[in-house]
Scaffold this active site. Structure first.
Site, PDB file in Angstrom:
ATOM      1  N   CYS A 116      69.110  35.760  90.998  1.00 56.87           N
ATOM      2  CA  CYS A 116      69.969  36.258  92.073  1.00 56.87           C
ATOM      3  C   CYS A 116      69.235  37.176  93.038  1.00 56.87           C
ATOM      4  O   CYS A 116      69.769  37.504  94.101  1.00 56.87           O
ATOM      5  CB  CYS A 116      71.185  36.974  91.482  1.00 56.87           C
ATOM      6  SG  CYS A 116      72.209  35.911  90.431  1.00 56.87           S
ATOM      7  N   HIS A 257      73.907  41.010  97.236  1.00 51.53           N
ATOM      8  CA  HIS A 257      74.152  39.795  96.458  1.00 51.53           C
ATOM      9  C   HIS A 257      75.619  39.766  96.061  1.00 51.53           C
ATOM     10  O   HIS A 257      76.172  40.757  95.560  1.00 51.53           O
ATOM     11  CB  HIS A 257      73.246  39.789  95.228  1.00 51.53           C
ATOM     12  CG  HIS A 257      73.660  38.804  94.187  1.00 51.53           C
ATOM     13  ND1 HIS A 257      73.898  37.477  94.465  1.00 51.53           N
ATOM     14  CD2 HIS A 257      73.899  38.961  92.850  1.00 51.53           C
ATOM     15  CE1 HIS A 257      74.266  36.853  93.351  1.00 51.53           C
ATOM     16  NE2 HIS A 257      74.272  37.728  92.371  1.00 51.53           N
ATOM     17  N   ASN A 287      79.725  33.723  92.787  1.00 45.36           N
ATOM     18  CA  ASN A 287      78.312  34.094  92.715  1.00 45.36           C
ATOM     19  C   ASN A 287      77.470  32.832  92.852  1.00 45.36           C
ATOM     20  O   ASN A 287      77.414  32.013  91.940  1.00 45.36           O
ATOM     21  CB  ASN A 287      78.046  34.790  91.377  1.00 45.36           C
ATOM     22  CG  ASN A 287      76.593  35.217  91.190  1.00 45.36           C
ATOM     23  OD1 ASN A 287      75.708  34.774  91.901  1.00 45.36           O
ATOM     24  ND2 ASN A 287      76.365  36.070  90.207  1.00 45.36           N
TER      25      ASN A 287
END
Length: 332
Positions: A116, A257, A287
């Site tokens: 990520c 993020h 996500n």
């Protein structure tokens, strides 16, 4: 002194998501959960899922082409393609497939894996090639199809992830738009979030054995990852701000993020950044790992919210564990 043209400008963005959307109500038919349970804990309402025939290369190339078009370049003008991903179509790498898909036949292409944090790590990596004068136009893509590696019976993780791609074009410039960065890694915390290979012994001859197997679905200790993010992300942003000689009051946008709305809010509160300056689209996409930052960036640019010369603080955090921040100004 810097050489002329050794600065970095970010001149184009693009994004792509699969057509199929699964909302929380639909997900509750698969696993014991509810829209209220997911939304109250994460802020996520739905996520996009790639169908079995959609490759990462196709999704990444769609986002990349949009970024190249916005930058008013041709694919043949791209010198380097960096693909930040943890879910390649081919373990040997997928960036070259993207290069072929785009027809960017002059570009060197390779994958970069930092989960990520991949887009932020890729941004800093791309900048080094430009600052050394080696390349003029660099295409950076963040793309992941995490649905391939989610345990859809585990409600602690399956509610979180979605599929998507985002891209930017960086170009050498006399004016340096990348103001600062700070990157960090801590392998001692790797066990809190991983997608690990699980070997099975295979006997060969005599006393020789090898390990063959497959990758285990994503496992995560959500509480530890949350604690890590709300503690370490503000720290790394503060260090990047110090390097850029900027205060939080001089920041136009905080682009984190897109993991969990509570993390976004907690980081913003610690840094005293007003919530209206915090970019969030995770309610629609969940996500999307390395795709989340460029996907959100592209949406804000195309909606006219992010304008030329806006100063953006971005930060990625995730498996590794890895985390990092970069401060840049949008536009040429």
């Amino acid at each position: 002194m810097k050489q002329p043209g050794s600065g970095i400008a970010i001149i184009g963005s693009g994004s792509a998501v699969p057509a199929t959307s699964l909302d929380n109500v639909g997900l509750s038919r698969i696993v014991d959960t509810s829209d209220e349970w997911i939304a109250s804990r994460t802020g996520i309402r739905q996520r996009r899922l790639a169908n079995p025939t959609l490759s990462l290369a196709k999704l990444a190339a769609e986002a990349a082409q949009a970024a190249i078009d916005q930058a008013n370049l041709a694919p043949t003008e791209i010198d380097l393609i960096l693909l930040a991903t943890s879910t390649p179509d081919d373990l040997f790498g997928t960036a070259c497939l993207v290069q072929a898909e785009l027809g960017a036949n002059r570009a060197v292409a390779f994958d970069l894996t930092a989960a990520c944090s991949g887009f932020v790590f890729g941004l800093v990596t791309a900048a080094q090639f430009i600052r050394t004068g080696v390349y003029q136009n660099v295409l950076l893509i963040g793309a992941d199809i995490l649905s391939r590696w989610v345990d859809w019976s585990d409600r602690r993780t399956c509610v979180l992830f979605g599929d998507g791609a985002g891209a930017v074009v960086l170009q050498a410039s006399d004016r340096d738009r990348l103001l600062s960065f700070e990157l960090r890694s801590d392998g001692t915390q790797n066990h809190y979030l991983n997608l690990a290979f699980q070997p099975q012994p295979k006997e060969m001859v005599d006393d020789i054995a090898i390990g063959q197997g497959n990758f285990h679905p994503i496992t995560m200790n959500g509480q530890e990852v949350y604690r890590f993010a709300v503690r370490r992300v503000p720290e790394v942003i503060e260090k990047a701000l110090f390097r850029a000689n900027l205060s939080t009051a001089e920041i136009d946008w905080l682009l984190l993020h897109q993991a969990n709305q509570r993390i976004l809010d907690a980081v913003g509160d610690r840094l005293k950044i007003p919530h209206e300056k915090i970019i969030s689209n995770l309610a629609k996409y969940g996500n999307t790992s390395a795709a989340s930052i460029p996907l959100a960036l592209d949406e804000e640019v195309r909606q006219g919210k992010i304008k030329p010369d806006d100063t953006i603080v971005t930060a990625g955090f995730g498996a590794g564990l890895t985390w990092g921040a970069a401060i840049f100004q949008w536009g040429r």
